[in-house]
Design an enzyme around this catalytic site. Structure first.
Site, short mmCIF file in Angstrom:
data_model
loop_
_atom_site.label_atom_id
_atom_site.label_comp_id
_atom_site.label_asym_id
_atom_site.label_seq_id
_atom_site.Cartn_x
_atom_site.Cartn_y
_atom_site.Cartn_z
N ASP A 1 0.84 -1.20 0.00
CA ASP A 1 0.00 0.00 0.00
C ASP A 1 0.88 1.25 0.00
OD1 ASP A 1 -2.28 1.90 1.10
OD2 ASP A 1 -3.28 0.02 0.64
N LYS B 1 -4.25 -1.05 -6.67
CA LYS B 1 -5.28 -0.35 -5.90
C LYS B 1 -5.18 1.12 -6.27
CE LYS B 1 -6.48 0.52 -1.02
NZ LYS B 1 -6.05 0.20 0.35
N TRP B 2 -6.24 1.65 -6.87
CA TRP B 2 -6.25 3.05 -7.36
C TRP B 2 -7.01 3.89 -6.34
CZ3 TRP B 2 -5.45 4.70 -12.86
CH2 TRP B 2 -5.73 6.06 -13.03
N ASP B 3 -6.25 4.64 -5.55
CA ASP B 3 -6.84 5.37 -4.43
C ASP B 3 -7.08 6.84 -4.80
OD1 ASP B 3 -7.73 5.82 -1.86
OD2 ASP B 3 -5.88 5.19 -0.87
N ASP C 1 -12.92 2.36 4.54
CA ASP C 1 -11.73 2.28 5.40
C ASP C 1 -12.10 1.72 6.77
OD1 ASP C 1 -9.80 3.14 3.71
OD2 ASP C 1 -9.80 5.22 4.38
C1 DGJ Z 1 -6.98 5.35 1.94
C2 DGJ Z 1 -7.34 3.93 1.65
O1 DGJ Z 1 -8.70 3.73 1.75
C3 DGJ Z 1 -6.56 3.03 2.59
O2 DGJ Z 1 -6.94 1.70 2.41
C4 DGJ Z 1 -5.10 3.23 2.34
O3 DGJ Z 1 -4.77 2.78 1.05
C5 DGJ Z 1 -4.72 4.67 2.53
N1 DGJ Z 1 -5.57 5.54 1.76
C6 DGJ Z 1 -3.29 4.91 2.14
O4 DGJ Z 1 -2.96 6.23 2.12
#
Ligand code: DGJ
Length: 735
Positions: free
Chosen positions: A368, A478-480, A550
């Site tokens: 992550d 994972k595209w955040d 989250d």
């Molecule tokens: C927000 C995401 O929802 C979390 O799972 C994690 O990836 C954090 N950002 C990392 O900054």
């Protein structure tokens, strides 16, 4: 099969399939009116032709002298404002001279096999032209030479109609579009209630239900994303509608930016419901001959209550929204290091996590936030998408190889849309930040948003992410996206086109998502936005799953996943077991409860496996093999909500396989009771005549399970308990 019937004499269009009918008609003076939407009817003979009578103070058309026909009261298909209808319009324009009237009249129609694509916007797709048919109705404003094309796609096998609108400026003057809803539905007076999905970070998609009252109720996001606060979905239900019975009219939007759903009850109790891009912050300048395409709206009708609606959405999403290699393929059980390490990791720590996770049977390791640039904390380095070889000495390839040597896949986190003030990217390109000249740049999580409406920004992102994705063996991304948009402005656009920036941002995002998902079809992409802040059908057109929240607390997740399931299937919901005390709520729940809740979605772990006791390790191994056994049932089975966490202490949900040969029932108890009620569960959806074995012990026929059910006994002891019932069809001689 679907049909689109046009009765030329009556000028009535009837779209129908085995489940639903949708009827619209061309009324006097070529006004397009709505007649009916609901359960299939074999014939429409005109019962919903709007009665002609005078209403005091109502408006009448310039062309006629009698007073019994009015825009003010009619049920419309795509209403305007300014010339007789005073309700909220579906479209608002401004002509070059500042006038805002639009007079749309029916012009022509077309029936298309299949379903056209929506240009660069994501939309539902078909695998075969026979799966749907599309009616296009062309409306014209003769004076201003504006054409509005209404698209209605009816699916053959689902009670679903997709709608979108294309507006073309055929004049030689510039036209400003200030509102363009994707779908609008006028319904006769009925005592409906409204259901919406609202929430916040850590509590996404909570279900609210309220009575309709006179006036306008608007649900929207003005945050630049579909948002944690308001999902792009709204439903009208009868007062008596429950999970299993009653009518539902639902709309969900295939869009990831600002959106708006409104419900208006007019002076006579008639109802207008619509969805589309939010009118706040939106205007679009249409040069001569230019056109604007709205996002697509998905309309679902159910006469079988909310479960009926959800099951339709789930099938529709699994078959016509989610695409690519992972549409049907089982998703790997993953472990994500975020809650295990946050930013504090090095090679050794990551290798230890991989080692322990591999022993547990985890299939994919996700690295992550924190692996790139000088990203030691959340104040820096966003935008610097290059490896930090000081932190990870063996590099990403080293980590990937290590995971693969342990028979695990490798996944990586990105947050492409963002930039930190303390970053090489900002030092080089301060002009790429979304900002309004002269104003401060509002921070959120210490970061700013990149202006994705700019081509140079998109090109930079393509290039810099490619450097990683082309050179490291990556199986999952994972595209955040961890903040909302503020100071929305683009120096590239003129003053009267600033209302385009929010939408151009979303178009830029879709261009990037299309680029990466097409270029790397072998990668499983998971959407994320501070958890479930962008959980919508737009993202799901590119990424088959989204991190639901989250908040990984099992009790909070009951409501989040239950609410999410109103529209979105389990196949789209990332759900992980995390450590206790939970990092968001500080609650202590047992591992069985956490495993049961998470295994109702796309399963994984979000904890430090090196800190587990032997007993926990053994349990996790069992959880993973349980999940692998039932993964296809969870990913593609029919989902039933049986008891709501919003209404009481127990939550019950059920997955039934398509062939009805197996089912999994999840029963959750939040708080222990000293004198519990003896609860009966009933299991719908099985084959009534077949025999089923429950938890390897008791046998019942399907009709007995559906109607009589069985006691949940022995009682669940203690707070936060889960019990899973595994149900398998067996040969009937075993009864
Ligand atoms: C927000 C995401 O929802 C979390 O799972 C994690 O990836 C954090 N950002 C990392 O900054």
């Amino acid at each position: 099969m679907s049909e689109i019937i046009y009765d030329e004499d009556k000028q009535v269009f009837h779209l129908r399939n085995q489940y639903i009918s949708y009827v619209l008609c061309v009324e006097e003076l070529a006004i397009l009116a709505h007649a009916y939407f609901g359960e299939r009817i074999s014939n429409y003979s005109g019962g919903r032709k709007y009665p002609r009578f005078e209403r005091s103070f109502s408006t009448n058309f310039a062309e006629i002298t009698h007073r019994n026909y009015s825009r003010d009261t009619l049920l419309h298909e795509y209403p305007t404002i300014g010339n007789g209808d005073f309700r909220t319009p579906a479209i608002e324009v401004e002509h070059e001279n500042g006038a805002t009237v639009l007079d749309l009249r029916y012009d022509s129609y077309e029936i298309l096999a299949g379903k056209p694509a929506l240009g660069s916007l994501p939309s539902a797709y078909l695998t075969n032209e026979k799966q749907a048919q599309t009616l296009v109705i062309y409306l014209q404003d003769q004076f201003a030479q504006v054409q509005v094309a209404l698209y209605y796609t009816i699916f053959s096998e689902l009670p679903v109609i997709c709608r979108s609108v294309k507006i073309t400026n055929n004049s030689n003057q510039v036209l400003h579009l200030n509102r363009a809803m994707s779908a609008c539905l006028d319904l006769p007076y009925q005592d409906f209630e409204i259901i919406d999905l609202n929430g916040s970070w850590g509590a996404e998609r909570q279900i609210s239900r309220q009575a309709i009252s006179p006036g306008i109720k608007t649900f929207s996001s003005t945050r630049g994303t579909s948002s944690h606060q308001q999902n792009p979905f709204v439903a009208l239900v009868e007062k008596s509608t429950t999970e299993n019975q009653g009518q539902v009219y639902a709309m969900a939007l295939i869009y990831s930016g600002n959106h708006e759903e409104f419900v208006e009850q007019d002076q006579y109790g008639q109802i207008r419901v619509a969805c589309g891009i939010a009118s706040y912050g939106f205007s679009w300048s249409l040069a001569p001959k230019a056109c604007f395409q709205t996002p697509e709206a998905v309309m679902v009708y159910s006469k079988n209550g909310l479960n009926g609606m959800s099951q339709t959405f789930h099938r529709f999403i699994n078959q016509h929204i989610v695409r690519g290699n992972y549409q049907m393929k089982s998703r790997p059980v993953l472990i994500n290091n975020w809650e295990a390490t946050y930013f504090d990791f090095d090679d050794e720590k990551i290798k230890q996590i991989i080692d322990s996770a591999a022993d547990l049977g985890v299939e994919l390791f996700v690295l992550d936030d924190g692996w790139f640039g000088q990203r030691e904390n959340d104040r820096q380095a966003l935008g610097d998408w290059f490896e930090n070889k000081e932190k990870l000495k063996i590099g990403l390839s080293g980590i990937s190889d290590y995971a693969k040597s342990k028979n695990m896949q490798f996944g990586l986190w990105f947050e492409p849309e963002m930039i930190s003030e303390n970053s090489e990217l900002y030092r080089t390109h301060p002009e790429w930040v979304m900002a309004t000249p002269g104003y401060g740049k509002t921070f959120s999580r210490n970061q700013w948003v990149l202006n994705l409406s700019r081509k140079d920004v998109r090109e930079y992102l393509k290039h810099s992410l490619d450097q990683i994705l082309e050179n490291v063996a990556i199986d999952y991304v994972k595209w955040d996206m961890n903040r909302y948009l503020t100071e929305v402005f683009s120096i590239e656009l003129s003053a009267n086109r600033q209302g385009e920036v929010y939408h151009r941002y979303v178009l830029g995002l879709y261009e990037l998502m299309a680029y990466f998902t097409n270029k790397y079809p072998q990668i499983l992409f998971e959407g994320c936005s501070g958890g479930g802040g962008r959980f919508d059908l737009g993202i799901l057109c590119y990424m088959p799953q989204i991190w639901t929240s989250d908040n990984t607390d099992a009790v909070a997740r009951l409501k989040i996943q239950y609410g999410t399931s109103l529209v979105y299937p389990a196949s789209t919901m990332g759900a992980h077991v995390s450590a206790v005390p939970n990092h968001q709520t500080h609650r202590l729940t047992n591992l069985a409860m956490r495993g049961a809740v998470a295994s109702s979605g796309m399963f994984g772990y979000e904890l430090d496996p090196t800190k587990l006791t032997d007993e926990e390790k053994e349990m996790i191994q069992k959880q993973i093999s349980f999940y692998k056994n039932y993964q296809s049932l969870i990913q593609s089975g029919t989902f039933y909500r049986l008891r709501s966490p919003f209404e009481g202490n127990e939550t019950i949900w059920l997955f039934v396989s398509e062939d009805k040969s197996q089912a999994l029932l999840f029963y959750f108890q939040v708080l222990a009771q000293a004198a519990p009620k003896l609860d009966v569960v009933k299991i719908p959806g099985l084959n009534p005549k077949e025999v089923y074995l429950v938890n390897g012990q008791d046998t019942y026929t399907g009709d007995e399970l559906a109607n009589c059910g069985f006691y949940v006994f022995p009682f669940l002891k203690g707070d936060y308990q889960a019990r899973i019932f595994e149900i398998h069809q067996i040969p009937s001689k075993n009864l």
